[in-house]
Scaffold this active site. Structure first.
Site, short mmCIF file in Angstrom:
data_model
loop_
_atom_site.label_atom_id
_atom_site.label_comp_id
_atom_site.label_asym_id
_atom_site.label_seq_id
_atom_site.Cartn_x
_atom_site.Cartn_y
_atom_site.Cartn_z
CG ASP A 348 -0.11 0.07 2.53
OD1 ASP A 348 0.92 -0.63 2.64
OD2 ASP A 348 -0.49 0.84 3.43
CD GLU A 351 7.39 2.81 1.40
OE1 GLU A 351 7.97 3.37 2.32
OE2 GLU A 351 7.90 2.57 0.29
#
Ligand code: NAG
Ligand code: NAG
Ligand code: NAG
Ligand code: NAG
Ligand code: NAG
Ligand code: NAG
Ligand code: NAG
Ligand code: NAG
Ligand code: NAG
Ligand code: NAG
Ligand code: NAG
Ligand code: NAG
Length: 641
Positions: A348, A351
């Site tokens: 995402d 991270e």
């Protein structure tokens, strides 16, 4: 494959108190197992929360343990699974204890299906079949709470924010503009043309781990999109040339990244050193939103460039045609990557989690929708049809993200990860801000998104002590709730700690930008309709309008105007929170402390500055101030040497 070792024992934990309720814990494995790589120890489903613990044979460093179950309807979906986390080692054995504690009452639970152990480092997967019926104990499961009542009713645009976001000397917009450009083609040893440094916390930063002196594909593309907006608006030749040069350098740098011989996950590689070679160490990869937002920025740039009299040859050679100009033109490669890879899970925007993410899907969708039109314009009909098919395929999956039980758009379509059982995340407003394709699919005033915005913004009310202490500035004007990435966040800007998550400038700015944009969208639609799903938005953000479910309010009606006034007032209230917690030197870090509001985390985060600018641009647009961006753009900037 493990097997259940022992018979089922039931233990009852009595909780004290007047309304004492007992939780039943079902024990499947009472003592350390003698075999099996994954063995469920026990579970309970008490008061709506499912707890589990399991013995995991410590076979390698990177491990993933997932429990699968069926919901109240007896179905297994991507939401009906739970990731377990490391809890403790088990003495004199090679086992570790892994546990989970997750509210699952909204989906409900019938049966535990299996527990699966993925030894990531070895590429081996073990599992234990469970087939355990789950019986609820303890207090009755809660029902979905209603959003709270509003604590204030701010109205209209305010002068303090007009000044804060002015394009005149001394404003926060001017400071953000200058400080953002300091990080583009930065004067940092070893930095090459076309890179953007994400922030100014290098190896001397607190933990030595969270060093931000890199070029992140995401941050760079979103920053350069701001440069593109300035380029588009600029009417002064010198300034226009500056932005144009910076954008062509960015395009070339993106092509260099694509050609790095050491990419580990193709074009979804998330970050590069400032010399623009790949960051090769372990990291959350791939992050497949990056190619999409890079493509969006470059398509918007190509459009503006052609509009300003640029030539087609330059667009082909330096932006689009990766097949014939692979060393210099990155766009087509990124678009085809998105088209063929969007179904893969990826990390995402924070991270942290590999899953199917709303933000990622939204920006991928926008890249493909714009990409199909772009390819067509360049007579590349085969590419156009590839991109259009992928765009249609993504569109048909978007409804997965709506969760009627929670009344929100989920930030990811998958199991609860990192304890984020609220499923609320800034990734949703940011997904709309950066991924709305202008075609009515998940636009700002979508009823599901409006419902999400109330639950997301109010989720921080009881999380950040600064909000409890301070809800007004010194002139008595309302401060919006400080907004973080997600309520369960434990990252404090350099490491994780209990109650460590803080509000961020860029997520608070995103909420203000979202509200300004929603206001503009209602206005351009000329009416608004209140639905069962969106009613909570109006109850919270425009209670004085007195709107009713099922009614449509025409532009200029009393109720319509009251809604607009209130939504604008809230947009300013959230921006006022940023103003309140911005230090006198106007620099913006990543976050501000949840307890005392002091700036925290990475210094001079480029994305913080970009978020102030995009929110200011949207506010000006909503106020019909057509010259605002141009006034700023025409200033040009001092290039770093
Ligand atoms: C479930 O786990 C939570 C968090 O560890 C704990 O507070 C709670 O007591 C547990 N419930 C039961 C029934 O064990
Ligand atoms: C566990 O259950 C899930 C959901 O039904 C299923 O997709 C998966 O294949 C199962 N895994 C094993 C190893 O049985
Ligand atoms: C699972 O349990 C149910 C009820 O206890 C039983 O009817 C079913 O046959 C079991 N399934 C398997 C695969 O063992
Ligand atoms: C605990 O489980 C036992 C056996 O399944 C059951 O008889 C009892 O009612 C349960 N207690 C509660 C509080 O749910
Ligand atoms: C780029 O910078 C990194 C980090 O400083 C360094 O390890 C690497 O060798 C450099 N690569 C090149 C090609 O200079
Ligand atoms: C188009 O732009 C390129 C790159 O800027 C330039 O080299 C070329 O001369 C231009 N061609 C025409 C026909 O203007
Ligand atoms: C999709 O991703 C895979 C893995 O990174 C890569 O090999 C493939 O080339 C990508 N597809 C395109 C069209 O780039
Ligand atoms: C696409 O084709 C049309 C018709 O042949 C032509 O007029 C146009 O210039 C072409 N566009 C580009 C970008 O090559
Ligand atoms: C605010 O703080 C007061 C006193 O410390 C406390 O009683 C109250 O519950 C807090 N409210 C919220 C919303 O956190
Ligand atoms: C962040 O958390 C780490 C680990 O607990 C701690 O050492 C550090 O002091 C915290 N940083 C701040 C600014 O609170
Ligand atoms: C709105 O939704 C709630 C709960 O989902 C439901 O109880 C209610 O009947 C609905 N109202 C209307 C007007 O549809
Ligand atoms: C709304 O009111 C304004 C100001 O009175 C007017 O200029 C505008 O045309 C009206 N719009 C509509 C749709 O009635």
């Amino acid at each position: 494959m493990g097997r259940i070792q022992a018979g089922v024992a039931v233990g009852v934990v009595l909780l004290s108190g007047v309304y004492a309720q007992s939780c039943n814990t079902t024990t499947l494995q009472a003592s350390t197992p003698s075999s099996g790589n994954v063995v469920l120890k026990d579970f309970s489903y008490c008061g709506g929360t499912l707890n589990t613990s399991a013995y995991i044979n410590n076979l390698a460093y990177n491990k993933k343990v997932t429990l699968y179950y069926t919901n109240a309807q007896g179905q297994a979906t991507p939401l009906t699974s739970i990731g377990l986390g490391y809890d403790s080692s088990v003495s004199s054995s090679n086992y570790e204890l892994w546990t989970s504690s997750t509210p699952v009452y909204i989906d409900g639970i019938q049966q535990l299906l299996n527990i699966t152990y993925d030894v990531v480092d070895n590429n081996q997967v073990y599992s234990q079949q469970l087939n355990q019926t789950v019986v609820a104990s303890g207090k009755p499961a809660p029902t979905l709470p209603s959003p709270p009542k509003p604590y204030a009713t701010p109205k209209g645009f305010s002068d303090d924010i007009t000044n804060f976001l002015d394009n005149a000397a001394g404003s926060q917009v001017r400071a953000s503009f200058t400080k953002m450009f300091r990080n583009i083609n930065p004067a940092v040893a070893g930095a090459v043309d076309g890179v953007v440094v994400a922030g100014r916390s290098g190896p001397s930063f607190e933990s030595h781990v969270t060093d931000y002196e890199y070029d992140w594909v995401r941050d760079s593309s979103l920053t350069m999109e701001v440069v593109q907006q300035l380029y588009d608006a600029s009417s002064k030749a010198g300034a226009t040339t500056q932005y144009q040069n910076a954008l062509f350098k960015y395009a070339a740098a993106r092509a260099t990244e694509q050609n790095d011989p050491n990419l580990q996950t193709g074009l979804g590689e998330p970050k590069f050193y400032l010399n623009n070679t790949i960051f090769e160490k372990p990291w959350g990869r791939p992050q497949n939103d990056g190619p999409a937002t890079a493509a969006i920025t470059l398509m918007e740039f190509a459009d503006s460039y052609l509009k300003k009299g640029g030539n087609t040859t330059a667009v082909l050679q330096k932006i689009y045609d990766s097949m014939n100009y692979p060393k210099t033109a990155p766009l087509k490669k990124d678009l085809l990557f998105v088209a063929s890879n969007w179904t893969s899970s990826s990390f995402d925007l924070w991270e942290e989690e590999s899953s199917d993410h709303f933000y990622t899907r939204m920006v991928q969708r926008k890249a493909l929708v714009l990409g199909a039109k772009f390819a067509k314009r360049f007579n590349d009909s085969q590419t156009a049809s590839t991109l259009q098919s992928a765009a249609d395929a993504i569109s048909s999956t978007m409804s997965q993200f709506w969760d009627v039980g929670r009344q929100i758009v989920l930030y990811e379509y998958g199991p609860v990860l990192l304890g984020k059982s609220s499923y609320l995340d800034a990734a949703v407003p940011l997904g709309v801000i950066h991924g709305y394709a202008g075609d009515g699919v998940y636009s700002y005033t979508n009823e599901q998104l409006l419902s999400t915005m109330v639950r997301y913004t109010t989720s921080f009310i009881n999380v950040y002590p600064i909000f409890n202490k301070t809800q007004k500035d010194s002139s008595g004007q309302t401060l919006g709730v400080p907004i973080g990435r997600y309520p369960e966040d434990v990252y404090n800007g350099s490491a994780t700690e209990a109650n460590g998550g803080n509000p961020w400038y860029l997520t608070t700015a995103a909420v203000s930008q979202y509200l300004y944009a929603a206001s503009a969208e209602f206005t351009s639609a000329g009416k608004l309709t209140v639905t069962n799903t969106s009613k909570s938005f109006f109850d919270y953000f425009a209670p004085d309008a007195g709107v009713n479910i099922g009614q449509t309010y025409q532009h200029n009606s009393t109720q319509f105007n009251s809604v607009i006034d209130s939504v604008n007032g809230w947009g300013d209230a959230f921006m006022r929170t940023i103003k309140y917690y911005t230090p006198s030197d106007q620099s913006l870090t990543e976050e501000f402390d949840r307890d005392n509001g002091t700036p925290q985390g990475c210094a001079d985060l480029t994305w913080s500055y970009a978020s102030i600018l995009t929110s200011a641009f949207q506010r000006a647009k909503t106020r019909n101030n057509k010259k605002f961006v141009q006034g700023l753009a025409n200033l040009g900037y001092t290039e770093n040497s």
